[in-house]
Scaffold this motif. Structure first.
Motif, PDB file in Angstrom:
ATOM      1  N   PRO A 182       0.867  -1.348   0.009  1.00 17.96           N
ATOM      2  CA  PRO A 182       0.054   0.010  -0.040  1.00 17.96           C
ATOM      3  C   PRO A 182       0.960   1.421   0.090  1.00 17.96           C
ATOM      4  N   VAL A 183       0.389   2.470  -0.309  1.00 17.75           N
ATOM      5  CA  VAL A 183       1.260   3.602  -0.346  1.00 17.75           C
ATOM      6  C   VAL A 183       1.282   4.199   1.110  1.00 17.75           C
ATOM      7  N   PRO A 184       2.491   4.282   1.405  1.00 21.60           N
ATOM      8  CA  PRO A 184       3.025   4.730   2.915  1.00 21.60           C
ATOM      9  C   PRO A 184       2.223   5.865   3.392  1.00 21.60           C
ATOM     10  N   ASN A 185       1.875   5.980   4.382  1.00 25.66           N
ATOM     11  CA  ASN A 185       1.038   6.943   5.235  1.00 25.66           C
ATOM     12  C   ASN A 185      -0.200   7.057   5.013  1.00 25.66           C
ATOM     13  N   THR A 186      -1.009   6.187   4.683  1.00 31.89           N
ATOM     14  CA  THR A 186      -2.317   6.248   3.884  1.00 31.89           C
ATOM     15  C   THR A 186      -3.129   5.296   4.951  1.00 31.89           C
ATOM     16  N   SER A 187      -2.742   4.668   5.966  1.00 28.68           N
ATOM     17  CA  SER A 187      -3.303   3.749   6.858  1.00 28.68           C
ATOM     18  C   SER A 187      -3.810   2.432   5.766  1.00 28.68           C
ATOM     19  N   ASN A 188      -2.735   1.867   5.418  1.00 28.65           N
ATOM     20  CA  ASN A 188      -3.041   0.937   4.349  1.00 28.65           C
ATOM     21  C   ASN A 188      -4.128   0.849   3.336  1.00 28.65           C
ATOM     22  N   ALA A 189      -4.617   2.004   3.001  1.00 25.34           N
ATOM     23  CA  ALA A 189      -6.025   2.153   2.319  1.00 25.34           C
ATOM     24  C   ALA A 189      -5.769   1.486   1.033  1.00 25.34           C
ATOM     25  N   ASP A 190      -7.014   0.818   0.679  1.00 23.62           N
ATOM     26  CA  ASP A 190      -6.809   0.005  -0.706  1.00 23.62           C
ATOM     27  C   ASP A 190      -7.161   0.816  -1.915  1.00 23.62           C
ATOM     28  N   SER A 191      -7.649   1.921  -1.641  1.00 24.09           N
ATOM     29  CA  SER A 191      -7.601   3.097  -2.807  1.00 24.09           C
ATOM     30  C   SER A 191      -7.577   4.452  -2.413  1.00 24.09           C
ATOM     31  N   LEU A 192      -7.319   5.349  -3.092  1.00 23.01           N
ATOM     32  CA  LEU A 192      -7.170   6.480  -2.662  1.00 23.01           C
ATOM     33  C   LEU A 192      -6.673   7.373  -3.693  1.00 23.01           C
ATOM     34  N   GLN A 193      -6.881   8.926  -3.553  1.00 28.26           N
ATOM     35  CA  GLN A 193      -6.280   9.700  -4.501  1.00 28.26           C
ATOM     36  C   GLN A 193      -5.379  10.876  -3.734  1.00 28.26           C
ATOM     37  N   ILE A 194      -4.389  11.270  -4.347  1.00 26.54           N
ATOM     38  CA  ILE A 194      -3.293  12.185  -3.500  1.00 26.54           C
ATOM     39  C   ILE A 194      -3.293  13.310  -4.443  1.00 26.54           C
ATOM     40  N   ILE A 195      -3.538  14.565  -4.030  1.00 29.32           N
ATOM     41  CA  ILE A 195      -3.538  15.767  -4.706  1.00 29.32           C
ATOM     42  C   ILE A 195      -2.030  16.271  -4.661  1.00 29.32           C
ATOM     43  N   ILE A 196      -1.179  16.675  -5.280  1.00 25.11           N
ATOM     44  CA  ILE A 196      -0.089  17.378  -4.941  1.00 25.11           C
ATOM     45  C   ILE A 196      -0.335  18.855  -5.564  1.00 25.11           C
ATOM     46  N   PRO A 197      -0.789  19.925  -4.808  1.00 20.95           N
ATOM     47  CA  PRO A 197      -0.988  21.280  -5.248  1.00 20.95           C
ATOM     48  C   PRO A 197       0.325  21.984  -5.897  1.00 20.95           C
ATOM     49  N   GLN A 198       0.060  22.612  -7.209  1.00 17.39           N
ATOM     50  CA  GLN A 198       1.138  23.000  -7.690  1.00 17.39           C
ATOM     51  C   GLN A 198       1.931  24.148  -7.032  1.00 17.39           C
ATOM     52  N   SER A 199       1.421  24.736  -6.049  1.00 14.87           N
ATOM     53  CA  SER A 199       2.272  25.647  -5.359  1.00 14.87           C
ATOM     54  C   SER A 199       3.099  25.045  -4.475  1.00 14.87           C
ATOM     55  N   GLN A 200       2.914  23.786  -4.026  1.00 19.34           N
ATOM     56  CA  GLN A 200       3.699  22.956  -3.046  1.00 19.34           C
ATOM     57  C   GLN A 200       4.858  22.499  -3.500  1.00 19.34           C
ATOM     58  N   VAL A 201       4.935  22.424  -5.070  1.00 16.47           N
ATOM     59  CA  VAL A 201       6.318  22.019  -5.597  1.00 16.47           C
ATOM     60  C   VAL A 201       6.611  22.776  -6.742  1.00 16.47           C
ATOM     61  N   GLY A 202       6.328  24.098  -6.557  1.00 11.87           N
ATOM     62  CA  GLY A 202       6.738  25.042  -7.639  1.00 11.87           C
ATOM     63  C   GLY A 202       6.231  24.783  -9.080  1.00 11.87           C
ATOM     64  N   ARG A 203       4.991  24.473  -9.182  1.00 11.77           N
ATOM     65  CA  ARG A 203       4.682  24.218 -10.618  1.00 11.77           C
ATOM     66  C   ARG A 203       3.419  25.164 -10.820  1.00 11.77           C
TER      67      ARG A 203
END
Length: 447
Positions: A312-333
């Motif tokens: 599972p994706v780390p730090n997601t409480s072993n979720a079987d499905s999820l979405q991660i949003i990386i806002p542009q301002s957080q990574v200079g995009r």
């Protein structure tokens, strides 16, 4: 086969299949043709071996692949990953047409947002919001007031407007009114209103208000997250609408390339010639690949990376499905990065495996490097497949030549923009808006 139809549809992408289903239900005689031998067009779900053939120069032998990743047929990988909003436009069309009877949906376990190097769950209720480390105590109070304004706002009761005009005030002015800080604005605009960049801040507040309301109502449906996802992958959706069309008399022909398009003397569409003969109709609906000369590039390209994980994706409480949003301002995009994660619990991967599909709009000459912030969050990656797609849109509305074209699928993480395209084409083709009526049996169930 020389026959006449009311509509010819080319390509079995989701947009085209929904339209052929809706028009068949309206009593139109529909012929639906695809040059490919499978449903789904650009938005198909494919087996793992097909993924290797599509993306790798020298694919590994099938027995080696199955030894590592399990049975090929246990995989159903979306080429274009998106989730359905539980209360969104596509869900309403599915319910209205009863296509829900062919497809089982499962809720997506959670939505996460990237902030200062870590991911946090997007709060799905007031309890989660109060305990979320995303905001300090005073900011939480301001956020609460903002959310109360959203839920209590009534168009015809000025007292609920708090002095704001959704069509005149920009979204930035609304945030200012509630005293919300930059990271909260980021959070609301990108994790709830799901804008892919910050242009919306200087635009009137209404679209953002409606998007936040849709998000809140979608979460309220089932809790946990606002998203739904079909078992066996998104390729089930076009097939569900194809079945609907067939029930209402629509004709389907896969593996049938179009040899020639016929026009009359005024340049209006007349029909198509295929190996089966000539089919005539006064209008055609198609995806951009059938009429490249009638499309133009939006100037944007999407990069998508399909990653296979055995954890599972780390730090997601072993979720079987999820979405991660990386806002542009957080990574200079300028544009957000999206990660959609599904697993064997959705029947799209072999037991113990996870699919993480990363997508964004390309901004540099080294697009794969642009996805690095997302790869870092996923932990070890067993295999990755990368593809780049240009986004096309029709040059004209279709009113002069009766050729009605859909848009390419964008980088957004859900189907709302695609549903808008369906409604737009439906209106251009029929001259009246798509009205979704509630079905009587559904109302009885709700009582």
């Amino acid at each position: 086969m020389d026959e006449s139809y009311d509509v010819i549809v080319l390509g079995t992408g989701l947009t085209e299949c929904i339209l052929s289903g809706l028009l068949s239900v309206d009593g139109k005689k529909v012929l639906h043709i695809d040059k490919q031998d499978h449903y789904g067009g650009e938005s198909a779900s494919v087996a793992l071996s097909q993924l290797y053939q599509k993306f790798k120069q020298n694919p590994i032998p099938k027995d080696q692949m199955e030894a590592k990743f399990g049975r090929d047929r246990d995989w159903s990988v979306d080429l274009i990953p998106k989730f359905l909003m539980a209360d969104g436009g596509l869900t309403k069309i599915l319910v209205h047409t009863d296509v829900t009877r062919y497809i089982d949906f499962k809720q997506v376990a959670g939505s996460y947002v990237y902030n200062k190097g870590k991911i946090y769950k997007v709060p799905s209720n007031e309890m989660e919001a109060i305990s979320s480390p995303l905001m300090g105590i005073f900011e939480k109070r301001r956020m609460k007031r903002f959310m109360e304004w959203i839920s209590e706002y009534q168009e015809d009761d000025v007292k609920t407007h708090q002095g704001l005009d959704l069509d005149k005030n920009t979204m930035d002015e609304v945030y200012y009114k509630f005293g919300l800080g930059t990271s909260t604005k980021d959070f609301i605009g990108h994790s709830m209103a799901l804008w892919t960049n910050d242009d919306y801040l200087q635009e009137p507040a209404r679209p953002t208000f409606e998007r936040i309301l849709l998000y809140v109502q979608s979460v309220a449906r089932y809790g946990k997250s606002p998203y739904l996802y079909p078992l066996y992958g998104l390729g089930e959706l076009p097939q569900g609408f194809a079945r609907l069309s067939a029930i209402y008399g629509g004709t389907y022909m896969l593996n049938t390339p179009v040899e020639k398009v016929l026009y009359d003397d005024d340049g209006k569409f007349q029909g198509v010639v295929t190996k089966e003969g000539t089919a005539k109709a006064p209008l055609v609906i198609a995806d951009p690949t059938y009429f490249p000369e009638k499309c133009k590039s939006t100037g944007q390209k999407v990069i998508r990376a399909i990653c296979i994980l055995n954890h599972p994706v780390p730090n997601t409480s072993n979720a079987d499905s999820l979405q991660i949003i990386i806002p542009q301002s957080q990574v200079g995009r300028k544009n957000d990065i999206y990660v959609a994660v599904m697993s064997d619990s959705h029947n799209v991967a072999s037991k113990g495996f996870y699919l993480a599909i990363v997508s964004t709009i390309i901004e540099t000459d080294t697009p794969h490097v642009e996805l690095e912030p997302a790869f870092k969050l996923l932990g070890p990656i067993e295999e990755r497949f990368m593809g780049i797609a240009e986004i096309f849109e029709p040059k004209e509305s279709g009113s002069t030549d009766n050729v009605f074209l859909s848009r390419s699928y964008d980088s957004s993480s859900h189907f709302e923009s695609m549903t808008d395209d369906v409604k737009d084409i439906y209106f251009r083709v029929t001259g009246h808006p798509l009205v979704l009526k509630k079905r009587p049996q559904e109302e009885e169930e709700e009582e």
